[in-house]
Design an enzyme around this catalytic site. Structure first.
Site, PDB file in Angstrom:
ATOM      1  N   LYS A 154       0.793  -1.228   0.000  1.00 53.78           N
ATOM      2  CA  LYS A 154       0.000   0.000   0.000  1.00 53.78           C
ATOM      3  C   LYS A 154       0.831   1.287   0.000  1.00 53.78           C
ATOM      4  O   LYS A 154       0.389   2.326  -0.502  1.00 53.78           O
ATOM      5  CB  LYS A 154      -0.933   0.007   1.212  1.00 53.78           C
ATOM      6  CG  LYS A 154      -2.083  -0.976   1.132  1.00 53.78           C
ATOM      7  CD  LYS A 154      -3.156  -0.473   0.188  1.00 53.78           C
ATOM      8  CE  LYS A 154      -4.417  -1.306   0.273  1.00 53.78           C
ATOM      9  NZ  LYS A 154      -5.508  -0.768  -0.560  1.00 53.78           N
ATOM     10  N   ASP A 158      -8.868  -0.378   6.166  1.00 50.37           N
ATOM     11  CA  ASP A 158      -8.997  -1.695   6.769  1.00 50.37           C
ATOM     12  C   ASP A 158      -7.661  -2.155   7.325  1.00 50.37           C
ATOM     13  O   ASP A 158      -7.532  -3.304   7.743  1.00 50.37           O
ATOM     14  CB  ASP A 158      -9.500  -2.708   5.738  1.00 50.37           C
ATOM     15  CG  ASP A 158     -11.023  -2.746   5.643  1.00 50.37           C
ATOM     16  OD1 ASP A 158     -11.670  -2.559   6.675  1.00 50.37           O
ATOM     17  OD2 ASP A 158     -11.534  -2.949   4.530  1.00 50.37           O
TER      18      ASP A 158
END
Length: 352
Positions: A67, A110
């Site tokens: 990410k 998340d």
């Protein structure tokens, strides 16, 4: 599952040409190196293909997931625009600008995206304010907090956390760095997708895939992979069977929202595909598979036995490819399959 083998040959929506600027920026970040592409002949024999390669993102830029590639590039572009800097620029000019004018970066997550944003905020001297859904494990929340972020737990799911982050940004002037798009919010998610293509460019230096299997949450990484490999390779997504918004949307022929629950694949626990990703996924995905908790647990253990440290989200790619009828995609013993292991096992809070 959903299958559409002809998708590889479709043109799909027009996407800007990738100029490699994101990768040049990543190369200047502390600790950058291409992540490993592990060849696993035992899996190739099991699947009946020529090669199986696992892109192991368990050590990406000192974190345990891919990410940071998207979050870092989006923050760099966003702050360069905010401060009128001729970009792309490195972290030091950004830090100097933030010193003169403090910045708050906010997002919903998340897990891995929030931690990546918090790390990038720390690198440039900004503050991160991160919204998390109620089901997110406390250990994951603690890892985000250890990066210096302020955490707000939301009474609701990931989609509700996204709404809260957007509302917070609108009311406070914080910069929203969200990895999903909706009408009127497309610029930052596009930068995030652009950043993810560094991963695909690294693969190209080592292999020519016939199939790339991608764990999917809202679909932004899948968008990057579909765009990158359009006309060259099949791309198939994998999701938890409790949060398979991409698969169900493909079957319906339009974006749908699904009710999510609790899953070990926390980073994939998303209820609605990104509006920006959706046209690319609809046109370009050759398949979409939903997998269960037991299948993923087996994949985690099998990868560990082969020397690849994968968390549940990362191992979902192996669980998914095991369910695919590869012959229906025209793949045989000459094919090269790349599995994206998007995260490693989460480290224990306090150890990094």
């Amino acid at each position: 599952m959903y299958l559409n083998p002809e998708a590889r040959l479709r043109g799909g929506p027009t996407a800007p040409a990738w100029d490699g600027a994101a990768r040049a920026f990543h190369a200047g970040l502390p600790g950058y190196a291409p992540t490993p592409l592990a060849e696993l002949p035992d899996l190739a024999a099991e699947l009946g293909v020529g090669r199986v390669l696992v892109k192991d993102e368990s050590s990406r830029l000192g974190l345990s997931a891919f990410k940071i590639l998207g979050a870092s590039w989006a923050v760099a572009r966003l702050l360069a625009d905010r401060f009128g800097l001729a970009g792309p620029v490195g972290t030091e000019p950004l830090r100097a600008a933030v010193t003169r004018e403090p910045v708050v970066l906010t997002t919903a997550t998340d897990g891995n995206h929030g931690r990546a944003l918090a790390r990038m905020a720390r690198l440039v001297g900004a503050h991160a304010y991160v919204f998390v859904p109620e089901v997110l494990q406390q250990g994951v929340v603690d890892l985000i907090a250890e990066e210096g972020a302020t955490i707000e737990r939301v009474d609701g799911d990931y989609d509700e956390a996204v709404r809260r982050a957007a509302k917070y940004a609108a009311h406070t002037g914080a910069e929203l760095v969200q990895d999903t798009a909706w009408d009127g919010y497309e610029r930052v998610p596009a930068w995030i997708v652009d950043g993810y293509r560094t991963l695909a460019a690294e693969i190209d230096e080592c292999a020519t895939p016939d199939l790339v299997v991608v764990p999917a949450g809202v679909g932004s990484l899948a968008q990057a992979v579909v765009t990158h490999y359009r006309g060259r390779a099949h791309v198939v997504t994998v999701e938890p069977d409790s949060a398979d918004c991409v698969r169900r949307s493909l079957i319906a022929g339009q974006r749908v929202r699904v009710r999510t629950g609790v899953t070990s694949m926390a980073g994939l626990n998303c209820g609605t595909p990104s509006s920006a990703a959706w046209p690319h996924l609809l046109a370009g995905l050759s398949g979409a598979v939903a997998v269960g908790e037991g299948q993923v647990a087996t994949a985690v253990a099998d990868l560990a036995g082969l020397g690849v440290a994968a968390g549940p989200c990362g191992a979902a790619a192996l669980a998914g490819v095991r369910r695919l009828p590869l012959d229906r995609l025209g793949l045989d013993r000459t094919a090269t399959v790349v599995l994206l292991s998007t995260e490693g096992p989460p480290p224990t809070p306090g150890t990094t």
